[in-house]
Design a protein around this motif. Sequence first.
Motif, PDB file in Angstrom:
ATOM      1  N   GLY A   1      -1.771 -30.089 -29.663  1.00  0.00           N
ATOM      2  CA  GLY A   1      -2.535 -30.661 -30.768  1.00  0.00           C
ATOM      3  C   GLY A   1      -2.585 -32.173 -30.796  1.00  0.00           C
ATOM      4  O   GLY A   1      -3.409 -32.745 -31.510  1.00  0.00           O
ATOM      5  N   GLU A   2      -1.738 -32.860 -30.022  1.00  0.00           N
ATOM      6  CA  GLU A   2      -1.742 -34.317 -30.092  1.00  0.00           C
ATOM      7  C   GLU A   2      -3.046 -34.905 -29.567  1.00  0.00           C
ATOM      8  O   GLU A   2      -3.521 -35.923 -30.051  1.00  0.00           O
ATOM      9  N   GLY A   3      -3.615 -34.281 -28.541  1.00  0.00           N
ATOM     10  CA  GLY A   3      -4.902 -34.754 -28.027  1.00  0.00           C
ATOM     11  C   GLY A   3      -6.008 -34.567 -29.057  1.00  0.00           C
ATOM     12  O   GLY A   3      -6.893 -35.407 -29.206  1.00  0.00           O
ATOM     13  N   VAL A   4      -5.968 -33.458 -29.770  1.00  0.00           N
ATOM     14  CA  VAL A   4      -6.963 -33.209 -30.817  1.00  0.00           C
ATOM     15  C   VAL A   4      -6.787 -34.232 -31.937  1.00  0.00           C
ATOM     16  O   VAL A   4      -7.760 -34.759 -32.481  1.00  0.00           O
ATOM     17  N   ARG A   5      -5.545 -34.527 -32.250  1.00  0.00           N
ATOM     18  CA  ARG A   5      -5.281 -35.541 -33.275  1.00  0.00           C
ATOM     19  C   ARG A   5      -5.851 -36.897 -32.841  1.00  0.00           C
ATOM     20  O   ARG A   5      -6.435 -37.627 -33.639  1.00  0.00           O
ATOM     21  N   GLN A   6      -5.687 -37.224 -31.552  1.00  0.00           N
ATOM     22  CA  GLN A   6      -6.250 -38.479 -31.025  1.00  0.00           C
ATOM     23  C   GLN A   6      -7.778 -38.456 -31.142  1.00  0.00           C
ATOM     24  O   GLN A   6      -8.400 -39.450 -31.515  1.00  0.00           O
ATOM     25  N   LEU A   7      -8.380 -37.310 -30.839  1.00  0.00           N
ATOM     26  CA  LEU A   7      -9.841 -37.197 -30.937  1.00  0.00           C
ATOM     27  C   LEU A   7     -10.299 -37.401 -32.379  1.00  0.00           C
ATOM     28  O   LEU A   7     -11.228 -38.175 -32.644  1.00  0.00           O
ATOM     29  N   VAL A   8      -9.643 -36.729 -33.308  1.00  0.00           N
ATOM     30  CA  VAL A   8     -10.030 -36.837 -34.718  1.00  0.00           C
ATOM     31  C   VAL A   8      -9.845 -38.275 -35.208  1.00  0.00           C
ATOM     32  O   VAL A   8     -10.715 -38.854 -35.876  1.00  0.00           O
ATOM     33  N   THR A   9      -8.723 -38.887 -34.844  1.00  0.00           N
ATOM     34  CA  THR A   9      -8.462 -40.265 -35.280  1.00  0.00           C
ATOM     35  C   THR A   9      -9.476 -41.233 -34.674  1.00  0.00           C
ATOM     36  O   THR A   9      -9.908 -42.189 -35.321  1.00  0.00           O
ATOM     37  N   THR A  10      -9.866 -40.970 -33.432  1.00  0.00           N
ATOM     38  CA  THR A  10     -10.842 -41.859 -32.782  1.00  0.00           C
ATOM     39  C   THR A  10     -12.211 -41.720 -33.440  1.00  0.00           C
ATOM     40  O   THR A  10     -12.942 -42.705 -33.587  1.00  0.00           O
ATOM     41  N   ILE A  11     -12.561 -40.515 -33.859  1.00  0.00           N
ATOM     42  CA  ILE A  11     -13.821 -40.359 -34.614  1.00  0.00           C
ATOM     43  C   ILE A  11     -13.738 -41.167 -35.917  1.00  0.00           C
ATOM     44  O   ILE A  11     -14.671 -41.884 -36.280  1.00  0.00           O
TER      45      ILE A  11
END
Length: 230
Positions: free
Chosen positions: A38-48
């Motif tokens: 989930g950390e990569g998804v968290r990075q994606l969401v934060t980058t959006i």
Amino acid sequence: MASDWDAAAVRGLHDELVSLYGPAERDGEHGSDAAEPGEGVRQLVTTILSQNVADENTRRASENLFATYADFEAIEDAPHDELADVINVAGLPDTKAERIQRSLGAVREETGGAYSLAFLDALPADDAKAWLTDIKGIGPKTASVVLNFHFGKPTMAVDTHVERVSKRFGLVPDSASNARVHDLLDEIIPDGLKYPLHVLLIRHGREHCTARSPDCDNPVCDRHCDCQGC
Ligand code: SF4
């Protein structure tokens, strides 16, 4: 290739930027969703959330988001208006809520139910970038941030500072679109320098090569810039 810059010249530019600003080091080793689900998804969401907004607003919106919802499933299933309200401080809340929910849906569908980007780790950088940019609202910068910052893949993230300074240095043509600048810098910058040059070009863009009144009196520009902005 539209640029005269080769890998040796880019290394020279990097070394001179380091002499001026000091080395650009990562906070830690890059992550992997296999080790940290989930950390990569968290990075994606934060980058959006970070698109077109200051870091402080991104931080506050991210804190609100992850304090409000228990997991990614809850974020994907949240009523649109409620989610937009939760992330409002990041600006463009309707657009960003839509992009976040669309991205979470794409990840869940790709994995068969998991909110994990671990599958991207196994892909070549170009394929991983293509998968991300196929999601409507995910451009090359957001994809490159996720892949470089989280997975350590050789993708150069090009924000407004990196694009301006790269054009003034002649690394890329003035006429290149942002997507084209991503492609060209990915070609000419050696893989190991993509992250440090991302950081150092932003620093140079903030401290010397500002958009409206560049301060051209510095040793890096003495050697590397013959642009018309001086
Ligand atoms: S010489 Fe001036 S305009 Fe050219 S890159 Fe340096 S700061 Fe920017």
